[in-house]
Design a protein around this motif. Sequence first.
Motif, PDB file in Angstrom:
ATOM      1  N   THR A 324       0.961  -1.236   0.044  1.00 34.93           N
ATOM      2  CA  THR A 324       0.019   0.021   0.022  1.00 34.93           C
ATOM      3  C   THR A 324       0.864   1.243  -0.162  1.00 34.93           C
ATOM      4  OG1 THR A 324      -1.916  -1.175   1.179  1.00 34.93           O
ATOM      5  CG2 THR A 324      -1.805   1.070   1.195  1.00 34.93           C
ATOM      6  N   CYS A 325       0.551   2.054  -1.058  1.00 35.43           N
ATOM      7  CA  CYS A 325       1.570   3.385  -0.908  1.00 35.43           C
ATOM      8  C   CYS A 325       0.770   4.444  -0.077  1.00 35.43           C
ATOM      9  CB  CYS A 325       1.442   3.754  -2.506  1.00 35.43           C
ATOM     10  SG  CYS A 325       2.490   2.873  -3.594  1.00 35.43           S
ATOM     11  N   LEU A 326       1.595   5.180   0.575  1.00 36.07           N
ATOM     12  CA  LEU A 326       1.143   5.946   1.540  1.00 36.07           C
ATOM     13  C   LEU A 326       0.073   7.062   0.940  1.00 36.07           C
ATOM     14  CD1 LEU A 326       3.920   6.896   4.335  1.00 36.07           C
ATOM     15  CD2 LEU A 326       2.189   5.018   4.123  1.00 36.07           C
ATOM     16  N   ARG A 327       0.441   7.538  -0.221  1.00 34.25           N
ATOM     17  CA  ARG A 327      -0.318   8.432  -1.071  1.00 34.25           C
ATOM     18  C   ARG A 327      -1.234   7.593  -1.833  1.00 34.25           C
ATOM     19  NH1 ARG A 327       1.093  13.774  -1.562  1.00 34.25           N
ATOM     20  NH2 ARG A 327      -0.382  13.869  -3.307  1.00 34.25           N
ATOM     21  N   THR A 328      -2.484   8.215  -1.923  1.00 32.45           N
ATOM     22  CA  THR A 328      -3.647   7.702  -2.937  1.00 32.45           C
ATOM     23  C   THR A 328      -3.535   8.432  -4.108  1.00 32.45           C
ATOM     24  OG1 THR A 328      -5.104   9.224  -1.919  1.00 32.45           O
ATOM     25  CG2 THR A 328      -4.910   7.031  -0.892  1.00 32.45           C
ATOM     26  N   SER A 329      -2.614   9.211  -4.389  1.00 33.23           N
ATOM     27  CA  SER A 329      -2.579   9.970  -5.592  1.00 33.23           C
ATOM     28  C   SER A 329      -1.174  10.145  -6.082  1.00 33.23           C
ATOM     29  CB  SER A 329      -3.312  11.311  -5.693  1.00 33.23           C
ATOM     30  OG  SER A 329      -2.610  12.284  -4.609  1.00 33.23           O
ATOM     31  N   PRO A 330      -0.883  10.240  -7.369  1.00 32.40           N
ATOM     32  CA  PRO A 330       0.438  10.206  -7.740  1.00 32.40           C
ATOM     33  C   PRO A 330       1.567  11.188  -6.682  1.00 32.40           C
ATOM     34  CG  PRO A 330      -0.933  10.197  -9.602  1.00 32.40           C
ATOM     35  CD  PRO A 330      -1.849  10.358  -8.550  1.00 32.40           C
ATOM     36  N   PRO A 331       2.582  10.814  -6.514  1.00 33.85           N
ATOM     37  CA  PRO A 331       3.557  11.701  -5.719  1.00 33.85           C
ATOM     38  C   PRO A 331       3.787  13.123  -6.575  1.00 33.85           C
ATOM     39  CG  PRO A 331       4.484   9.306  -5.850  1.00 33.85           C
ATOM     40  CD  PRO A 331       3.427   9.612  -7.091  1.00 33.85           C
ATOM     41  N   GLU A 332       4.094  14.054  -5.664  1.00 33.28           N
ATOM     42  CA  GLU A 332       4.339  15.202  -6.179  1.00 33.28           C
ATOM     43  C   GLU A 332       5.814  15.925  -5.907  1.00 33.28           C
ATOM     44  OE1 GLU A 332       1.708  17.948  -4.041  1.00 33.28           O
ATOM     45  OE2 GLU A 332       2.204  17.042  -2.079  1.00 33.28           O
ATOM     46  N   VAL A 336       8.618   8.246  -2.542  1.00 35.25           N
ATOM     47  CA  VAL A 336       7.724   7.344  -2.758  1.00 35.25           C
ATOM     48  C   VAL A 336       7.694   6.192  -1.724  1.00 35.25           C
ATOM     49  CG1 VAL A 336       6.632   5.247  -4.161  1.00 35.25           C
ATOM     50  CG2 VAL A 336       7.816   7.084  -5.420  1.00 35.25           C
ATOM     51  N   SER A 337       6.935   6.406  -0.666  1.00 32.55           N
ATOM     52  CA  SER A 337       6.648   5.638   0.688  1.00 32.55           C
ATOM     53  C   SER A 337       5.595   4.517   0.506  1.00 32.55           C
ATOM     54  CB  SER A 337       6.638   6.660   1.983  1.00 32.55           C
ATOM     55  OG  SER A 337       7.694   7.444   1.835  1.00 32.55           O
ATOM     56  N   PHE A 338       6.000   3.310   1.059  1.00 28.91           N
ATOM     57  CA  PHE A 338       4.868   2.293   0.843  1.00 28.91           C
ATOM     58  C   PHE A 338       4.808   1.518   2.130  1.00 28.91           C
ATOM     59  CE2 PHE A 338       8.641   0.939  -1.580  1.00 28.91           C
ATOM     60  CZ  PHE A 338       8.658  -0.266  -1.110  1.00 28.91           C
ATOM     61  N   THR A 339       3.912   0.872   2.535  1.00 26.96           N
ATOM     62  CA  THR A 339       3.852  -0.104   3.496  1.00 26.96           C
ATOM     63  C   THR A 339       3.502  -1.569   2.992  1.00 26.96           C
ATOM     64  OG1 THR A 339       1.340  -0.023   4.032  1.00 26.96           O
ATOM     65  CG2 THR A 339       3.015   1.577   4.952  1.00 26.96           C
ATOM     66  N   LEU A 340       3.894  -2.858   3.613  1.00 30.98           N
ATOM     67  CA  LEU A 340       3.672  -3.770   3.429  1.00 30.98           C
ATOM     68  C   LEU A 340       2.413  -4.374   4.479  1.00 30.98           C
ATOM     69  CD1 LEU A 340       7.443  -5.552   3.174  1.00 30.98           C
ATOM     70  CD2 LEU A 340       5.978  -4.630   1.156  1.00 30.98           C
ATOM     71  N   ASP A 341       1.547  -5.162   4.036  1.00 30.82           N
ATOM     72  CA  ASP A 341       0.695  -5.840   4.932  1.00 30.82           C
ATOM     73  C   ASP A 341       1.111  -6.512   5.904  1.00 30.82           C
ATOM     74  OD1 ASP A 341      -1.329  -4.594   3.366  1.00 30.82           O
ATOM     75  OD2 ASP A 341      -2.079  -6.294   2.637  1.00 30.82           O
ATOM     76  N   SER A 342       2.419  -7.130   5.775  1.00 29.68           N
ATOM     77  CA  SER A 342       3.136  -8.146   6.805  1.00 29.68           C
ATOM     78  C   SER A 342       3.752  -7.118   7.755  1.00 29.68           C
ATOM     79  CB  SER A 342       3.988  -9.058   6.110  1.00 29.68           C
ATOM     80  OG  SER A 342       5.017  -7.863   5.470  1.00 29.68           O
ATOM     81  N   PRO A 365       5.467   7.421   9.629  1.00 29.31           N
ATOM     82  CA  PRO A 365       4.847   6.488   9.945  1.00 29.31           C
ATOM     83  C   PRO A 365       5.690   5.227   9.504  1.00 29.31           C
ATOM     84  CG  PRO A 365       4.107   7.487   8.054  1.00 29.31           C
ATOM     85  CD  PRO A 365       5.038   8.390   8.556  1.00 29.31           C
ATOM     86  N   SER A 366       5.524   4.105  10.133  1.00 24.44           N
ATOM     87  CA  SER A 366       6.214   2.965   9.586  1.00 24.44           C
ATOM     88  C   SER A 366       6.126   2.408   8.184  1.00 24.44           C
ATOM     89  CB  SER A 366       5.800   1.830  10.364  1.00 24.44           C
ATOM     90  OG  SER A 366       6.629   0.540  10.067  1.00 24.44           O
ATOM     91  N   CYS A 367       7.056   2.570   7.338  1.00 22.32           N
ATOM     92  CA  CYS A 367       7.208   2.321   5.949  1.00 22.32           C
ATOM     93  C   CYS A 367       8.509   2.202   5.270  1.00 22.32           C
ATOM     94  CB  CYS A 367       6.366   3.598   5.301  1.00 22.32           C
ATOM     95  SG  CYS A 367       7.356   5.165   5.432  1.00 22.32           S
TER      96      CYS A 367
END
Length: 398
Positions: A324-332, A336-342, A365-367
């Motif tokens: 899951t990417c932290l942003r719900t729209s393209p980065p500005e 690019v920060s993202f999380t893992l469900d695990s 946030p943890s990412c």
Amino acid sequence: MSEQHRQHFRAQFPALANKTYFNYGGEGPLSQTARDAILQSYDRLQQMGPFSMKANVWVQECAQTLRGAIATELGVAPETVAVTEDVTAGCNVALWGIDWKPGDALLMTDCEHPGVIATVRELQHRFNIEVSVCPILDTLNEGDPVEVISRYLTPKTRLVVLSHILWNTGQVLPLADIVTACRGVSTESGQPIRVLADAAQSVGVLPLKLAESGVDFYAFTGHKWLCGPEGVGGLYVSPEAMESLRPTFIGWRGVEVDGTGQPTGWKPDARRYEIATSAYPLYAGLTAAIELHRQWGTAEERYRQICRSSARLWEKLREISGVTCLRTSPPESGLVSFTLDSGTHKNLVVFLEGRSIMTRTILDPSCVRACVHYLTSEEESDRLVESVREFTAQSGNS
């Protein structure tokens, strides 16, 4: 830019030849051009005699050339730029140079770097100032950062501390609008609320016109997105703010002297915040690094390429199950920060580095954070995506 031109340009960065690099926000690779400028400058100093009249003239010219190059990147006058070691040094100049009184208020966001947070806490301890933290993180995908900051401003607020680009999420804050909101508050001191921007992630990324933004202090480094050497950064101080910001770290470079060598006052410009002897060949390295970026394209062109490449990576990461990417729209920005469900972010970073793919974890946030430069190729992004997909598949089967 053609692929052939891109590869030719990338070849000037030896560190990119044997790894897939996504840590520009921590430290950028040094170009061969910048490295050569540094080594040649050290040789030149030794040939002249490192402490000689000739060397002194060269040092002054080198410093002034760097200030000019930085000023052009920031959209300010060279006289407003102090050369420092890094972002934290610049932030400290601004934070400690204010004549704090008990009961004064400082506002910062909940997305600031630990170095800045620690400094603010020490100010609170020493001067008994009030410190508030506003929830900017909540505005990443919705909400208005200006409104949030405005809600926390009071007549006692003397300084707002924020990052132009948040180092954890990559969000770009509307700096000029925030400054305008601060200027609209009537303060007990009768002085405007000053704004200090941590520019660790914005210099070398955003096209900047700081003089038009109204920001008071802008602290940055050359070793991240500008791909310069470690140990050289700077601080922009607006002419209005310079009238009241006192030097805290003091040395011969920042003072005027009389005929007997006694200090008589500060330098008339931002040099008053500089201290003493520095590794001046590094100045030549950063100047060369900035010039090399300009050869690739304008600040606007570089920024557009960063956004194109980060959007492409963002889109592909979003296609991976369990990511899951932290942003719900393209980065500005290039972050690019993202999380893992695990939640196994550190394990992923270790896994990637085992494949010579460099990323990093963020704790709050943890990412996982991947930094995309205009130098980043599509092949690098694809390599990262495929490795993340493989890691998540392995994690799901274990």
